[in-house]
Write an enzyme that holds these catalytic residues in place. Sequence first.
Site, PDB file in Angstrom:
ATOM      1  N   LYS A 112       5.826   2.464   6.067  1.00 55.21           N
ATOM      2  CA  LYS A 112       6.020   3.559   5.097  1.00 55.21           C
ATOM      3  C   LYS A 112       5.732   4.910   5.746  1.00 55.21           C
ATOM      4  O   LYS A 112       6.458   5.886   5.503  1.00 55.21           O
ATOM      5  CB  LYS A 112       5.115   3.332   3.868  1.00 55.21           C
ATOM      6  N   GLN A 160      -2.625   0.940  -1.343  1.00 56.68           N
ATOM      7  CA  GLN A 160      -1.976  -0.323  -0.977  1.00 56.68           C
ATOM      8  C   GLN A 160      -2.746  -1.519  -1.552  1.00 56.68           C
ATOM      9  O   GLN A 160      -3.966  -1.629  -1.386  1.00 56.68           O
ATOM     10  CB  GLN A 160      -1.887  -0.438   0.558  1.00 56.68           C
ATOM     11  N   ASP A 207       3.907   4.775  -7.019  1.00 51.03           N
ATOM     12  CA  ASP A 207       3.965   3.312  -7.066  1.00 51.03           C
ATOM     13  C   ASP A 207       4.398   2.806  -8.448  1.00 51.03           C
ATOM     14  O   ASP A 207       4.774   1.652  -8.603  1.00 51.03           O
ATOM     15  CB  ASP A 207       2.562   2.743  -6.805  1.00 51.03           C
TER      16      ASP A 207
HETATM   17  N1  GUN Z   1       1.407  -4.445  -2.095  1.00 53.02           N
HETATM   18  C1  GUN Z   1       2.551  -5.157  -2.150  1.00 53.02           C
HETATM   19  N2  GUN Z   1       3.552  -4.413  -2.682  1.00 53.02           N
HETATM   20  C2  GUN Z   1       3.004  -3.198  -2.964  1.00 53.02           C
HETATM   21  C3  GUN Z   1       3.544  -2.003  -3.520  1.00 53.02           C
HETATM   22  O1  GUN Z   1       4.713  -1.885  -3.894  1.00 53.02           O
HETATM   23  N3  GUN Z   1       2.670  -0.975  -3.649  1.00 53.02           N
HETATM   24  C4  GUN Z   1       1.374  -1.073  -3.272  1.00 53.02           C
HETATM   25  N4  GUN Z   1       0.587  -0.014  -3.457  1.00 53.02           N
HETATM   26  N5  GUN Z   1       0.844  -2.166  -2.767  1.00 53.02           N
HETATM   27  C5  GUN Z   1       1.669  -3.219  -2.599  1.00 53.02           C
END
Ligand code: GUN
Length: 294
Positions: A54, A98, A121
């Site tokens: 990311k 995350q 998110d």
């Molecule tokens: N862990 C797995 N998928 C995601 C996501 O889309 N966002 C976040 N913050 N954590 C994740």
Amino acid sequence: MALDNLIDGRAIATQIQRELTARVAELKTKGIVPGLAFVRVGEDPASKVYVGRKEKACAELGIVSETHVLPEATSEADLLALLARLNAAGHLHGILVQAPLPKQIRESVIYSSVLPEKDVDGFHPVNVGKLMLGDETGFKPCTPAGVVELLIRSGVKTSGAEVVILGRGNIVGKPMAAMLCQKGGRANSTVTICHSATKDIKAHCRRADIIVAAIGVAEFVKADMVKPGAIIMDVGVNRVPDATAKSGTKLVGDVAFAEVQPIAGRITPNPGGVGPMTIAMLLQNTVRAAEAKL
Ligand code: GUN
């Protein structure tokens, strides 16, 4: 003969990123540089990889990102204190914590503490509520939003389609259902969610026009569970032993790809399907959050 029924998530994500480049350039003419903060707690190897990808995508697009890494033993109070600072920071338009988080930290408390307007998110209850209501002013969770975008840009007809979603998690299954059952051109499907207490998952899958597999079980969807011509969206990321690999493991999806591809109408490869779209949708949400400051 090679089958050409793949839904190329990488190509579609690249296309979306190209579209976003123009929006970032426009923001910059107005003095706004989109800013995104990543928060990672502990050293979960998969989370490191995801956040790294990311960060790279942000840099390529001209989004300025910063990553805060906290120790595994971080208290909920300390994480909340960091979020208060990030919420108040004017240069940050988005915040992403995350998942998964260590056990001493309640995800619901954390996700409720990110300002809804910075919640790229889509996990804050306000944004979850807006999704349920069909209110497009909210942010939608990136992975299911990416699945919808893939379906639309691949010309898959969702209106009236029987969709079976495998998995009822808050990150994919539940928001996926909310998106696909909405009235309107981007959805309008008939949705079934299957989970661990579902009596006959195979029977549900066999009548599906579209299967979204987000159950977290390696190669769960087998050929005999798929109606010929069905659209198969594989969200799964599962690490399994592989004696032929240098690391001793490999990543596979929730779909037994080799046996399902010949039956499927269209199918996402894995990797290279849904994964790149999750990142594209995060970038899109962040650009939108920054545009709200115009
Ligand atoms: N862990 C797995 N998928 C995601 C996501 O889309 N966002 C976040 N913050 N954590 C994740």
